[in-house]
Motif scaffolding. Structure first.
Motif, PDB file in Angstrom:
ATOM      1  N   GLU A  51      23.127 -27.110 -35.574  1.00 21.53           N
ATOM      2  CA  GLU A  51      21.916 -27.708 -36.135  1.00 21.53           C
ATOM      3  C   GLU A  51      21.752 -27.299 -37.604  1.00 21.53           C
ATOM      4  OE1 GLU A  51      18.413 -29.937 -36.339  1.00 21.53           O
ATOM      5  OE2 GLU A  51      20.007 -29.909 -34.814  1.00 21.53           O
ATOM      6  N   ILE A  52      21.969 -26.020 -37.894  1.00 27.50           N
ATOM      7  CA  ILE A  52      21.874 -25.554 -39.283  1.00 27.50           C
ATOM      8  C   ILE A  52      22.944 -26.202 -40.145  1.00 27.50           C
ATOM      9  CG2 ILE A  52      22.186 -23.515 -40.762  1.00 27.50           C
ATOM     10  CD1 ILE A  52      20.820 -21.881 -38.540  1.00 27.50           C
ATOM     11  N   ALA A  53      24.161 -26.330 -39.616  1.00 30.55           N
ATOM     12  CA  ALA A  53      25.254 -26.958 -40.361  1.00 30.55           C
ATOM     13  C   ALA A  53      24.905 -28.391 -40.721  1.00 30.55           C
ATOM     14  CB  ALA A  53      26.541 -26.916 -39.538  1.00 30.55           C
ATOM     15  N   ARG A 120      16.256 -14.426 -40.803  1.00 29.28           N
ATOM     16  CA  ARG A 120      16.092 -14.555 -39.353  1.00 29.28           C
ATOM     17  C   ARG A 120      15.922 -16.039 -39.041  1.00 29.28           C
ATOM     18  NH1 ARG A 120      10.975 -11.748 -36.620  1.00 29.28           N
ATOM     19  NH2 ARG A 120       9.950 -13.575 -37.500  1.00 29.28           N
ATOM     20  N   VAL A 121      16.533 -16.483 -37.964  1.00 26.27           N
ATOM     21  CA  VAL A 121      16.437 -17.887 -37.570  1.00 26.27           C
ATOM     22  C   VAL A 121      15.445 -18.070 -36.431  1.00 26.27           C
ATOM     23  CG1 VAL A 121      17.710 -19.847 -36.579  1.00 26.27           C
ATOM     24  CG2 VAL A 121      18.765 -18.437 -38.362  1.00 26.27           C
ATOM     25  N   ALA A 122      15.523 -17.202 -35.417  1.00 27.28           N
ATOM     26  CA  ALA A 122      14.630 -17.371 -34.274  1.00 27.28           C
ATOM     27  C   ALA A 122      14.528 -16.081 -33.478  1.00 27.28           C
ATOM     28  CB  ALA A 122      15.149 -18.490 -33.365  1.00 27.28           C
ATOM     29  N   LEU A 265      22.857 -16.313 -51.975  1.00 29.36           N
ATOM     30  CA  LEU A 265      22.047 -15.881 -50.842  1.00 29.36           C
ATOM     31  C   LEU A 265      20.648 -16.491 -50.912  1.00 29.36           C
ATOM     32  CD1 LEU A 265      22.975 -12.078 -50.681  1.00 29.36           C
ATOM     33  CD2 LEU A 265      23.683 -13.870 -49.072  1.00 29.36           C
ATOM     34  N   ALA A 266      20.078 -16.534 -52.113  1.00 28.75           N
ATOM     35  CA  ALA A 266      18.737 -17.091 -52.276  1.00 28.75           C
ATOM     36  C   ALA A 266      18.728 -18.580 -51.942  1.00 28.75           C
ATOM     37  CB  ALA A 266      18.253 -16.866 -53.708  1.00 28.75           C
ATOM     38  N   ARG A 267      19.774 -19.296 -52.361  1.00 28.30           N
ATOM     39  CA  ARG A 267      19.841 -20.736 -52.060  1.00 28.30           C
ATOM     40  C   ARG A 267      19.990 -20.956 -50.561  1.00 28.30           C
ATOM     41  NH1 ARG A 267      21.999 -25.766 -54.064  1.00 28.30           N
ATOM     42  NH2 ARG A 267      20.619 -27.239 -53.002  1.00 28.30           N
ATOM     43  N   ILE A 272      17.936 -22.669 -45.303  1.00 25.17           N
ATOM     44  CA  ILE A 272      17.928 -22.404 -43.858  1.00 25.17           C
ATOM     45  C   ILE A 272      16.504 -22.222 -43.371  1.00 25.17           C
ATOM     46  CG2 ILE A 272      18.631 -20.769 -42.062  1.00 25.17           C
ATOM     47  CD1 ILE A 272      21.191 -20.271 -43.689  1.00 25.17           C
ATOM     48  N   VAL A 273      15.661 -21.532 -44.141  1.00 29.92           N
ATOM     49  CA  VAL A 273      14.258 -21.389 -43.782  1.00 29.92           C
ATOM     50  C   VAL A 273      13.601 -22.758 -43.729  1.00 29.92           C
ATOM     51  CG1 VAL A 273      12.011 -20.542 -44.565  1.00 29.92           C
ATOM     52  CG2 VAL A 273      14.000 -19.037 -44.633  1.00 29.92           C
ATOM     53  N   ARG A 274      13.881 -23.626 -44.709  1.00 31.94           N
ATOM     54  CA  ARG A 274      13.323 -24.973 -44.723  1.00 31.94           C
ATOM     55  C   ARG A 274      13.793 -25.777 -43.510  1.00 31.94           C
ATOM     56  NH1 ARG A 274      14.773 -26.181 -49.543  1.00 31.94           N
ATOM     57  NH2 ARG A 274      12.814 -25.481 -50.483  1.00 31.94           N
ATOM     58  N   ALA A 275      15.052 -25.603 -43.159  1.00 34.17           N
ATOM     59  CA  ALA A 275      15.597 -26.325 -41.982  1.00 34.17           C
ATOM     60  C   ALA A 275      14.937 -25.855 -40.707  1.00 34.17           C
ATOM     61  CB  ALA A 275      17.111 -26.106 -41.906  1.00 34.17           C
TER      62      ALA A 275
END
Length: 275
Positions: A51-53, A120-122, A265-267, A272-275
């Motif tokens: 999903e992240i990809a 962190r993702v979840a 890393l910042a990008r 990923i946070v937005r996703a």
């Protein structure tokens, strides 16, 4: 070359390398990226990585590949992340087992120092489900069946020291039941055997289980968190099902090799946070 000139030369080389890394990060990303999933296809980590990809690929306009590196309770994949080039183009998903093996086995990498942690993702509770053919509808019925048939019921675990493994063993300790552990290289292979009836039950992230619960192939018994999951609010927790104080959540997060440029890393963090 005297020591003073040698130090100046070394400082110049270090500055040049840092400048090159920062310059590369400014145009990041300009080629395909890779996400290492330390578990087999079909499990929660694999689902989240894909999903992240998909989201990153759409935002970056670059191909984002998912590379499954299963085995050793996720440690083969974790080492692959740690040993990858620290250029921002390789990252991977770490999960609960990342914190457990250092206390139980010798590792070829440092689980804290060899990574640049992205986000962190979840954090989710595990879901205890049984094959629909197992005629129990509650945790107490399942425990009663296990006491009637000690050593005859089996559970699949996505890997040694995974959250599903630790949660079930904690449940066994707190209730005194004998349920046999069957280890797999990820949640996907374990799910295949759970659906076919080769094993009786499993605790894993709800992401991969819910479609089968809804189809009636699996029966959700309880969750491992301290309160009910918003994803399955009708399913009670293990604690409220007669095992007071029981709690064990699963966490998932993205990391890159140590030394990955800060801008990259910042990008990655932002997208990923937005996703």
């Amino acid at each position: 070359m005297n020591m003073k000139n040698w130090k100046r030369g070394a400082a110049f080389v270090a500055l040049a390398c840092l400048t090159a890394l920062e310059a590369a990060a400014q145009g990041f990303p300009n080629k395909p990226l890779r996400i290492i999933a330390p578990y087999a296809p079909g499990g929660t980590v694999d689902v989240l990585c894909r999903e992240i990809a998909s989201r990153l690929g759409a935002v970056f306009g670059q191909q984002v590949l998912v590379d499954n590196r299963a085995g050793a309770g996720g440690m083969i994949g974790a080492e692959a992340i740690a040993r990858a080039a620290a250029d921002g183009y390789t990252m991977g998903m770490l999960a609960t087992p990342h914190a457990a093996p250092p206390h139980a086995m010798k590792l070829a990498f440092d689980p804290a120092k060899d990574f640049s942690f992205i986000t962190r993702v979840a954090v989710v509770p595990g879901l205890l489900s049984v094959n629909a053919a197992v005629e129990v509808k509650s945790l107490q019925e399942l425990l009663a069946l296990a006491r009637m048939k000690p050593g005859q019921l089996t559970y699949g675990q996505p890997g040694n020291l995974s959250a599903g493994h630790l949660a079930m063993e904690l449940l066994k300790v707190q209730t005194g039941v004998n349920i046999v552990s069957v280890p797999y290289k990820g949640g996907g292979p374990a799910m295949v055997d759970l659906l076919s009836g080769q094993i009786h039950m499993m605790i894993s992230g709800p992401t991969a289980q819910l479609p089968h619960v809804k189809s009636g192939k699996l029966r959700a018994i309880a969750t491992t968190g301290s309160k009910r999951s918003t994803g399955v609010p009708e399913v009670p927790t293990i604690a409220e099902s007669g095992v007071p104080g029981f709690e064990l959540n699963e966490w998932y997060g993205m990391a890159a090799p140590a030394g990955t440029p800060r801008d990259a890393l910042a990008r990655l963090n932002a997208e990923i946070v937005r996703a």
